[in-house]
Write an enzyme that holds these catalytic residues in place. Structure first.
Site, PDB file in Angstrom:
ATOM      1  N   CYS B  51       0.817  -1.209   0.000  1.00  0.00           N
ATOM      2  CA  CYS B  51       0.000   0.000   0.000  1.00  0.00           C
ATOM      3  C   CYS B  51       0.850   1.259   0.000  1.00  0.00           C
ATOM      4  O   CYS B  51       0.390   2.325  -0.367  1.00  0.00           O
ATOM      5  CB  CYS B  51      -0.969   0.000   1.169  1.00  0.00           C
ATOM      6  SG  CYS B  51      -0.187  -0.295   2.744  1.00  0.00           S
ATOM      7  N   HIS B 100      18.871   0.882  -2.985  1.00  0.00           N
ATOM      8  CA  HIS B 100      17.449   1.118  -2.731  1.00  0.00           C
ATOM      9  C   HIS B 100      16.761  -0.172  -2.257  1.00  0.00           C
ATOM     10  O   HIS B 100      15.998  -0.145  -1.292  1.00  0.00           O
ATOM     11  CB  HIS B 100      16.776   1.654  -3.994  1.00  0.00           C
ATOM     12  CG  HIS B 100      15.348   2.037  -3.796  1.00  0.00           C
ATOM     13  ND1 HIS B 100      14.975   3.232  -3.222  1.00  0.00           N
ATOM     14  CD2 HIS B 100      14.195   1.362  -4.029  1.00  0.00           C
ATOM     15  CE1 HIS B 100      13.653   3.283  -3.147  1.00  0.00           C
ATOM     16  NE2 HIS B 100      13.160   2.165  -3.634  1.00  0.00           N
TER      17      HIS B 100
END
Lengths: 273, 422
Positions: B51, B100
Site C-alpha cells: 500500500c 534502494h
C-alpha cells in the site's frame, strides 16, 4: 599466592569492564564474556582459599585479609548460582565491581597468619563461618537487586524511559529474585547463628554472651525476619521490599565491619587489620 | 554488460490516489511479470507492490531502453497515461538500485522506520518471481543478499526494538512491570479501537483472562465473546480491582471511573501485587493520582504518545547504523557483480580465437593439396593451440588474487583483444 590474587583481581576487573560494556552497548556476547571472566576469576579465587586452607590447616578466616577474601568468594559463588538459575544478565553490573573492590582491598591488607589455635579446627566453627558468609552474600545480592529495582521503578513511575528502562529486566523479575536472595540469606544466617550458639556453648560454656557482634547479628536477623514476615503476610513487595533490602545490607555491613572497628568483643581477633 | 534497474513510486513521491492506481494485486503481478519478460531488453524481473510503494526491479542489457519499456508497461497495464505518474517515478540504476532494494527491505525507507512487515512482503514478491521463473542469476543473488542485509540490520541495530504504536507501547510497559504476562488478568473498561488492539496484543502475550466492563451490559457481553473473556457489570469494577492486574480504560465518561480511594482499598487484599492502568480515554477515566500509590502505575494517552515519540527518535538514530551496513553491503554486491563479468570476457576471448583459427584454417586448407587425414590433424593442432594459448590468461582472470583490480584487468583484456568492437 600474591600473584594468584592479582590474577583473580584482573579477571574480576575485566569482568566488570565486560558487564559495563554490556550495560551500554547491549550486545549479548559482552555479558557472556563478563560472566565467563567472573567464573574463571572465581576459580582462581577458590585456589587462594584452598591454598590458605592447606597452609594454615584450617578455614582461612583468621584475619581481615582472609575473612574479606572469604566473604568475596561467597558473593562470587552465590552470584554464579543465581546467574545460572535465573539467567539475570544485568546483575553482574553489581557483583563484578563489588568483587573487584573487595579483592583489591584484600590485596592491600597484610596477611599475617594468626597464632594457630585449636578453635579454628572445630567443625562448628567451620560451618558457622561458611554458612554466615553465604548468607551475607545472599543479602549483598538482594541489595544489588533492590538498587536495580528502584532504578527501574523510578523510570516507570516518572514515565521517563531513559537509560535503564530497556536495559533492566521487569520489576517482577527483580523483585522475585531479590526475594529468593533474601530467603537464601535468611536461611543461612539462621543456620549460622545456630551453629555459632553451639560453638559458643562448647568454647565459652554459654550460648549467648552479649558480645556486640552477637547483638548486631541478632538485630540483623530480626530485621530480615520482619521483612520476610511482612512479605508473606501482607505482601510487602516492590519498592518497600527493595528499600528494606538495601537498608538491611547496610546493617549487615556494620555488623561485619563496623562492630570490629568501633566495638570490642570476642570476634575481634578474626577480623583484625 | 547487464545492469540492474529499479523503477518505483512510494509514499514520499506519490499520494495515495496515484499509488492505488498503480498498485498490483497478487494475481495481477503474475501476469504483469510475464508481460514484462516479453519486453525485448528485460532479462529478469521482480515486482513488489504494497500500500505504500510499487517497485519494479529488472535486469537488462540496455538500461535506457529498459526504463522506457518498463514505464510503457506500467502505463499500459494500469491503463493510466504516462504523464500522470512519470513525475512521481524514481529510477535507480546499478549501485543505486541495489542500495534502494537493501534500504527498502531493511525498512529504512518505510513510513515508520523499522516496521517489520516489509521484509515478509518482499520475500513474498520474490517467491512469486521464482515461481513464475522471472528471476535469474542476478536477481537471485541480489535478493538473497537483501534478506541477509535486512536481518543483519534488524539484529545489529535497535531499529525495530521499541514500540511505535500506542497499543504496543502499552504491552511493552506491561512486560516491564510484570515480566511474563501469563497468568495475568486484564480488565477492559469501555470499548475503542486502540483499547481493543491492546487487549489483542495482551492475549497474544498469553494473559490468563479478560474481563470486560461496559455501561451497556449487552455490548460488554459481545466484546467479551470476541476475546473469549467474561463480561462484568460496571458497578463491579471496584470489586474486580482485587483480582485483575492490567486495566485498560477507554470510556466516554466525563468523570474519573476509578479513583485513588478505590485502589487504596484493595492494595492490602491484593497483597501489594502491582496494578497497571492504561488510560486511553479523553477525558481521562483513571485518576492520575493513582500513580502515586505504591505498586500502581497509570499511563494515559499522552504518556504513551510521549514514549512513542522517544522511541521513534531512537529508531532514527539506529537507522544511521543501518545505513552504514547498507553501504558495506552495496560494495560487497558490486564486487560480486563485477566478478560475474569475467566469464563473458573469457568466452568472448575464446570466441575471437576460434574465429581467427577458423578463418585461417579455411584459407590454408583451400590453397594446398591436403588429405582428409592431414586436415583433421591440422584442425586438432589449431584447437590445442587455442587451448594452450588461452590457458594462462583464463587462469589469471579466474584467479581470486586480483580482487581489487579485477575490473582493470578485464578492461585491459577487452582492449588488448578488441573484444568490444565486432
Amino acid at each position: 599466592m600474591e600473584s594468584i590474587i592479582l590474577v583473580s583481581i584482573l579477571l574480576y576487573l575485566l569482568s566488570t569492564v565486560g558487564y559495563f560494556a554490556y550495560l551500554f552497548i547491549q550486545k549479548d556476547y559482552l555479558q557472556r564474556t563478563g560472566f565467563f571472566l567472573l567464573l574463571i576469576g572465581f576459580l582462581f579465587h577458590t585456589l587462594t582459599i584452598v591454598y590458605g586452607f592447606i597452609k594454615g590447616g584450617h578455614l582461612p578466616v583468621s584475619n581481615m585479609h582472609e575473612t574479606l577474601s572469604f566473604a568475596g568468594w561467597a558473593i562470587a559463588g552465590v552470584f554464579l548460582g543465581i546467574q545460572f538459575k535465573f539467567n539475570l544478565k544485568i546483575l553482574g553490573i553489581f557483583a563484578a565491581p563489588i568483587l573487584t573492590g573487595i579483592m583489591i582491598t584484600v590485596s592491600q591488607l597484610p596477611n599475617e597468619p594468626a597464632a594457630a589455635t585449636k578453635i579454628f579446627k572445630s567443625f562448628w566453627l567451620v560451618s558457622h563461618v561458611s554458612v554466615i558468609f553465604i548468607g551475607e552474600a545472599g543479602f549483598a545480592l538482594a541489595c544489588g537487586l533492590g538498587i536495580l529495582y528502584l532504578l527501574q521503578e523510578n523510570e516507570i513511575k516518572t514515565k521517563k524511559h531513559r537509560f535503564f528502562f530497556k536495559r533492566l529486566p521487569s520489576l517482577e523479575m527483580l523483585d522475585n529474585i531479590g526475594y529468593v536472595c533474601i530467603v537464601v540469606g535468611f536461611a543461612m544466617l539462621t543456620l549460622g547463628l545456630i551453629t555459632g550458639f553451639v560453638y559458643a556453648k562448647a568454647v565459652w560454656g554459654r550460648f549467648w554472651s552479649w558480645d556486640p557482634k552477637e547483638v548486631w547479628a541478632g538485630i540483623t536477623w530480626l530485621f530480615y525476619a520482619v521483612l520476610l514476615h511482612e512479605r508473606l503476610t501482607v505482601g510487602w513487595r516492590g519498592r518497600r521490599s527493595a528499600i528494606m533490602a538495601i537498608i538491611g545490607f547496610v546493617v549487615l555491613i556494620f555488623t561485619f565491619l563496623g562492630v570490629n572497628l568501633f566495638m570490642e568483643g570476642h570476634h575481634e581477633t578474626f577480623t583484625r587489620f | 554488460m547487464l545492469d540492474i534497474v529499479l523503477l518505483g513510486i512510494n509514499h514520499n513521491t506519490a499520494p495515495i490516489e496515484l499509488r492505488e492506481c498503480i498498485a498490483f494485486s497478487e494475481d495481477q503481478s503474475k501476469s504483469a511479470l510475464h508481460s514484462l519478460m516479453r519486453k525485448t531488453f528485460i532479462k529478469e524481473a521482480l515486482l513488489f507492490s504494497t500500500c505504500n510503494r510499487v517497485e519494479v526491479l529488472v535486469v537488462t542489457d540496455d538500461s535506457a531502453r529498459a526504463v522506457a519499456e518498463t514505464k510503457g508497461f506500467i502505463a499500459e497495464f494500469n491503463k493510466i497515461p504516462l504523464e500522470q505518474f512519470e513525475g512521481s517515478l524514481y529510477v535507480h540504476e546499478g549501485n543505486e538500485a541495489v542500495r534502494h532494494v537493501f534500504r527498502v527491505a531493511a525498512s529504512l525507507d518505510s513510513m515508520i522506520v523499522g516496521e517489520p512487515q516489509i521484509l515478509g512482503q518482499i520475500k513474498e514478491a520474490y517467491r512469486t518471481a521464482i515461481e513464475e521463473k522471472t528471476s535469474g542469476v542476478i536477481l537471485n543473488r541480489l535478493l538473497h543478499r537483501t534478506f541477509f542485509v535486512a536481518k543483519k540490520i534488524r539484529s545489529e541495530t535497535g531499529i525495530g526494538d521499541r514500540a511505535v504504536s500506542i497499543s504496543y507501547a502499552a504491552v511493552e510497559l506491561a512486560r516491564k512491570i510484570f515480566g511474563v504476562l501469563e497468568a495475568k488478568k486484564v480488565l477492559l473498561i469501555g470499548a475503542g479501537e486502540m483499547a481493543e488492539l491492546a487487549v489483542e496484543h495482551l492475549i497474544r502475550g498469553k494473559v490468563d483472562q479478560v474481563w470486560v466492563a461496559n455501561r451497556t451490559f449487552e455490548n460488554g457481553v459481545a466484546l467479551a465473546k470476541q476475546f473469549n473473556g467474561q463480561a462484568i457489570g460496571f458497578e463491579e469494577i471496584p470489586e474486580s480491582l482485587k483480582t485483575v492486574d492490567i486495566i485498560i480504560s477507554s470510556t466516554g465518561a466525563p468523570d474519573y471511573v476509578i479513583r485513588p480511594d478505590q485502589v487504596k482499598g484493595v492494595i492490602r487484599k491484593r497483597k501489594n501485587r502491582p496494578l497497571f492502568f492504561i488510560d486511553i480515554a479523553v477525558p481521562r477515566d483513571i485518576d492520575p493520582d493513582i500513580n502515586r500509590l505504591s505498586n500502581s502505575y497509570v499511563y494515559d494517552i499522552d504518556d504513551l504518545k510521549g514514549i512513542i515519540d522517544e522511541n521513534i527518535e531512537d529508531r532514527q538514530k539506529e537507522a544511521i547504523k543501518g545505513e552504514r551496513i547498507v553501504d558495506e553491503a552495496v560494495i560487497g554486491f558490486r564486487e560480486w557483480y563485477e566478478s560475474l563479468d569475467v566469464v563473458p570476457t573469457i568466452i568472448a576471448l575464446r570466441n575471437k580465437m576460434t574465429a581467427i583459427a577458423e578463418a585461417e584454417l579455411k584459407k590454408t586448407l583451400q590453397a594446398s593439396m591436403i588429405s582428409e587425414q592431414e586436415a583433421k590433424a591440422i584442425r586438432k593442432m589449431a584447437d590445442s593451440l587455442i587451448n594452450k594459448i588461452l590457458h594462462d590468461p583464463t587462469q589469471f582472470l579466474k584467479r581470486n588474487g586480483m580482487h581489487e583490480n579485477k575490473s582493470f584487468y578485464i578492461d585491459s583484456v577487452r582492449k588488448l583483444f578488441k573484444l568490444d568492437d565486432y
